[in-house]
Scaffold this motif. Structure first.
Motif, mmCIF file in Angstrom:
data_model
loop_
_atom_site.group_PDB
_atom_site.id
_atom_site.type_symbol
_atom_site.label_atom_id
_atom_site.label_comp_id
_atom_site.label_asym_id
_atom_site.label_seq_id
_atom_site.Cartn_x
_atom_site.Cartn_y
_atom_site.Cartn_z
ATOM 1 N N UNK A 152 0.687 -1.118 -0.015
ATOM 2 C CA UNK A 152 0.009 -0.015 0.010
ATOM 3 C C UNK A 152 0.961 1.230 -0.122
ATOM 4 N N UNK A 153 1.909 1.193 0.806
ATOM 5 C CA UNK A 153 2.748 2.387 0.805
ATOM 6 C C UNK A 153 3.371 2.979 -0.330
ATOM 7 N N UNK A 154 3.494 2.233 -1.369
ATOM 8 C CA UNK A 154 4.240 2.265 -2.791
ATOM 9 C C UNK A 154 3.148 3.267 -3.634
ATOM 10 N N UNK A 155 2.105 2.964 -3.342
ATOM 11 C CA UNK A 155 0.867 3.511 -4.062
ATOM 12 C C UNK A 155 0.262 4.694 -3.777
ATOM 13 N N UNK A 156 -0.056 4.712 -2.462
ATOM 14 C CA UNK A 156 -0.795 5.718 -1.632
ATOM 15 C C UNK A 156 -0.067 6.291 -0.609
ATOM 16 N N UNK A 157 -0.674 6.820 0.327
ATOM 17 C CA UNK A 157 0.185 7.377 1.551
ATOM 18 C C UNK A 157 1.426 6.373 1.714
ATOM 19 N N UNK A 158 2.353 7.072 2.463
ATOM 20 C CA UNK A 158 3.526 6.354 2.686
ATOM 21 C C UNK A 158 3.499 5.390 4.042
ATOM 22 N N UNK A 159 2.197 5.166 4.775
ATOM 23 C CA UNK A 159 2.180 4.437 5.994
ATOM 24 C C UNK A 159 1.997 2.998 5.303
ATOM 25 N N UNK A 160 2.999 1.939 5.853
ATOM 26 C CA UNK A 160 2.663 0.527 5.402
ATOM 27 C C UNK A 160 1.248 0.161 6.069
ATOM 28 N N UNK A 161 0.528 -0.640 5.382
ATOM 29 C CA UNK A 161 -0.664 -1.250 6.065
ATOM 30 C C UNK A 161 -0.611 -2.657 6.346
ATOM 31 N N UNK A 162 -1.011 -3.241 7.269
ATOM 32 C CA UNK A 162 -1.037 -4.410 7.654
ATOM 33 C C UNK A 162 -1.617 -5.392 6.524
ATOM 34 N N UNK A 163 -1.019 -6.640 6.105
ATOM 35 C CA UNK A 163 -1.858 -7.358 5.153
ATOM 36 C C UNK A 163 -1.764 -6.988 3.603
ATOM 37 N N UNK A 164 -1.267 -5.755 3.586
ATOM 38 C CA UNK A 164 -1.073 -5.294 2.235
ATOM 39 C C UNK A 164 0.296 -5.008 1.661
ATOM 40 N N UNK A 165 0.881 -6.134 1.769
ATOM 41 C CA UNK A 165 2.496 -6.124 1.467
ATOM 42 C C UNK A 165 2.741 -6.506 0.020
ATOM 43 N N UNK A 166 4.070 -6.235 -0.444
ATOM 44 C CA UNK A 166 4.498 -6.825 -1.807
ATOM 45 C C UNK A 166 4.605 -8.248 -1.539
ATOM 46 N N UNK A 167 4.066 -8.776 -2.824
ATOM 47 C CA UNK A 167 3.989 -10.358 -2.794
ATOM 48 C C UNK A 167 4.575 -10.870 -4.201
ATOM 49 N N UNK A 168 5.288 -11.813 -4.481
ATOM 50 C CA UNK A 168 5.691 -12.344 -5.649
ATOM 51 C C UNK A 168 4.511 -13.247 -5.960
ATOM 52 N N UNK A 169 3.949 -13.046 -7.453
ATOM 53 C CA UNK A 169 2.671 -13.723 -7.684
ATOM 54 C C UNK A 169 3.224 -15.076 -8.389
ATOM 55 N N UNK A 170 3.607 -15.945 -7.303
ATOM 56 C CA UNK A 170 4.054 -17.270 -7.888
ATOM 57 C C UNK A 170 3.851 -18.091 -6.553
ATOM 58 N N UNK A 171 4.056 -19.490 -6.790
ATOM 59 C CA UNK A 171 4.102 -20.407 -5.692
ATOM 60 C C UNK A 171 5.387 -20.903 -5.472
ATOM 61 N N UNK A 172 6.425 -20.376 -6.020
ATOM 62 C CA UNK A 172 7.783 -20.643 -5.695
ATOM 63 C C UNK A 172 8.453 -19.626 -4.442
ATOM 64 N N UNK A 173 8.375 -20.019 -3.136
ATOM 65 C CA UNK A 173 8.531 -19.062 -2.181
ATOM 66 C C UNK A 173 9.882 -18.550 -2.384
ATOM 67 N N UNK A 174 10.101 -17.305 -2.473
ATOM 68 C CA UNK A 174 11.264 -16.497 -2.483
ATOM 69 C C UNK A 174 11.098 -15.102 -2.043
ATOM 70 N N UNK A 175 11.942 -14.590 -1.467
ATOM 71 C CA UNK A 175 11.812 -13.049 -1.081
ATOM 72 C C UNK A 175 11.735 -12.090 -2.355
ATOM 73 N N UNK A 176 10.599 -11.148 -2.466
ATOM 74 C CA UNK A 176 10.549 -10.335 -3.520
ATOM 75 C C UNK A 176 11.951 -9.510 -3.652
ATOM 76 N N UNK A 177 12.198 -9.464 -4.959
ATOM 77 C CA UNK A 177 13.320 -8.644 -5.444
ATOM 78 C C UNK A 177 13.304 -7.129 -5.292
ATOM 79 N N UNK A 178 14.580 -6.437 -4.855
ATOM 80 C CA UNK A 178 14.278 -4.942 -4.716
ATOM 81 C C UNK A 178 14.428 -4.565 -6.224
ATOM 82 N N UNK A 179 13.164 -3.954 -6.888
ATOM 83 C CA UNK A 179 13.090 -3.463 -8.107
ATOM 84 C C UNK A 179 13.162 -1.989 -8.305
ATOM 85 N N UNK A 180 13.925 -1.433 -7.116
ATOM 86 C CA UNK A 180 13.947 0.107 -7.141
ATOM 87 C C UNK A 180 14.772 0.715 -8.190
ATOM 88 N N UNK A 181 15.360 -0.368 -9.157
ATOM 89 C CA UNK A 181 16.261 0.513 -10.197
ATOM 90 C C UNK A 181 15.602 0.113 -11.597
#
Ligand SMILES: [Zn+2]
Ligand SMILES: [Zn+2]
Length: 441
Positions: free
Chosen positions: A254-283
């Motif tokens: 949520x905080x990447x799109x709207x105001x900058x407060x993180x919201x519980x349960x609205x986190x970044x998720x890789x849309x896959x069933x292969x569990x791994x940490x979402x990469x940093x895509x800030x570049x």
């Protein structure tokens, strides 16, 4: 809003149905006194949705028995198949039923005798005969009339699902969509977005796309009935369980799109069933690598079984604007430079800077950026070509459709086609949220 149909008894229940994820702290906690739950139970489940406005005259057909009221007074009654006509004139509404004048009123309310789930609703004539469950309120607004549909929340959702995720989606995807849409509405009516205009929600994408009974499907209706009263709860409150069409492989917090407060349960998720940490895509480089790698790993990959043809164009896309189109969009004269100056870890563009011969502008947040260039999402890399010190063209290399937060609708459809149940779909997109039934009609 007071409950209008006292025969329907409404109660709040707090039954933990499924624990979606064992998050320490939440799991044992019974969320007492949630504001969203109180808001929907106090109204007896009724919500007010604007379905048409700025009308000079309207014609409403009602197939079943109904009453017409103005204020607390009954002004007409019919057994079946009558037509009510309403014309806005001289600051009032001129009403008639089957050609018989019913006088002038500031507002009127057409109430089918059985407005609930088994009722036959009413028809807005002349608009592809759109039919709605619930009752119909006609309210004067200047020299025009507004039509407000008063409807039970779960009946409303039956008209939302086909417009939002598609009435042909697999049942478990429809159930997941029913639960998150219900959560979002319940969260919204704590402070209804259109309360000052006398209704709760509009029927467009600003609130939620709603088409009434006309597009209802048996599967979508089953999904609403099977999840009756169920919402997502996180952090002790009904979750504002927003959703979008296609995430492109990674959802946005949520905080990447709207105001900058993180919201519980609205986190970044890789849309896959292969569990791994979402990469940093800030570049730019990281995001381009992400676009080029592993597409078929993602649930919303368009070649996956269950992915609908109409949405194929959204997973990866490109849009090029000419110098003239850029100048028109940006309003700073001929554009000499355009660049992303802040990109969030989910890849979403947060700030974009445009320089033109007439000045400089910084455009902030996903929605204004998308609107300015008419893009499907804020997940893009920008490439420009220059000539003679001016930008000759700008190409947006992008992915996804919508804000990217919460459930990815096409990903949910593919998950359901692969056998995932609604609770697993929801726990994938809303980490740490739980499904709870918060009312029982
Ligand atoms: Zn709205
Ligand atoms: Zn997705």
């Amino acid at each position: 809003m007071r409950p209008h149909h006292p025969s329907l008894r409404w109660a709040g229940v707090l039954v933990g149905l499924l624990l979606l994820a064992a998050v320490p702290g939440y799991a044992q906690q019974v969320p007492a006194g949630m504001r969203g739950q109180r808001a929907i139970v106090e109204r007896g489940g009724w919500i007010r949705v604007l379905i048409a406005s700025e009308q000079r005259e309207v014609t409403i057909g009602v197939p079943s028995a109904f009453i017409v009221r103005s204020g607390d007074a009954e002004i007409a009654r019919s057994q079946a198949n009558a037509i009510v006509k309403c014309v806005a004139r001289g600051g009032n509404l001129d009403l008639s039923m089957d050609g018989r004048a019913l006088g002038r009123h500031a507002e009127a309310w057409i109430v089918p005798v059985r407005p609930g789930p088994d009722g036959e609703g009413f028809v807005l004539e002349g608009r592809k005969d759109r039919r709605f469950r619930g009752s119909c309120r006609l309210v004067r607004s200047g020299e025009t009339v507004r039509i407000i549909n008063e409807i039970q929340l779960d009946d409303y959702l039956k008209g939302v699902l086909p417009a939002e995720i598609g009435g042909d989606a697999p049942l478990e995807a429809l159930k997941a969509q029913a639960i998150c849409a219900r959560s979002e509405v319940v969260h919204k009516i704590i402070r209804p977005p259109h309360d000052s205009d006398g209704y709760d929600l509009c029927a467009g994408v600003h609130c939620m796309a709603y088409k009434g009974m006309t597009l209802e499907t048996a599967a979508a209706n089953d999904a609403v009935d099977a999840t009756l009263g169920m919402v997502l709860v996180a952090g002790g409150e009904v979750l504002d369980a927003v959703y979008h069409n296609v995430c492109g492989g990674i959802t946005a917090p949520a905080e990447d799109v709207w105001d900058s407060r993180p919201k519980v349960a609205l986190e970044t998720v890789l849309d896959t069933d292969r569990p791994r940490m979402p990469p940093d895509l800030s570049t730019d480089a990281a995001l381009l690598r992400f676009f080029e790698s592993g597409g078929s790993d993602y649930f919303c990959y368009p070649a996956s079984a269950g992915y609908p043809a109409y949405a194929r164009k959204y997973f990866r896309w490109e849009k090029t604007l000419s110098a003239e189109q850029l100048a028109r969009a940006c309003g700073v004269g001929p554009v000499t430079d355009i660049r992303v100056i802040e990109r969030r870890p989910s890849g979403r563009v947060r700030k974009l800077e445009v320089t033109g011969t007439g000045g400089r502008r910084i455009i902030e947040k996903e929605l204004p950026i998308r609107q300015m260039f008419d893009l499907w999402s804020g997940l893009f890399v920008l490439r420009t070509s220059k000539s003679a010190g001016r930008v000759a063209s700008a190409t947006f290399i992008g992915a996804g459709n919508g804000h990217g937060v919460g459930l990815c609708q096409q990903g949910a459809r593919v998950m359901a086609a692969r056998g995932y149940k609604a609770d697993a779909i929801l726990s994938h997109y809303y980490r740490g949220a739980q499904i709870r039934r918060i009312y029982r009609p």
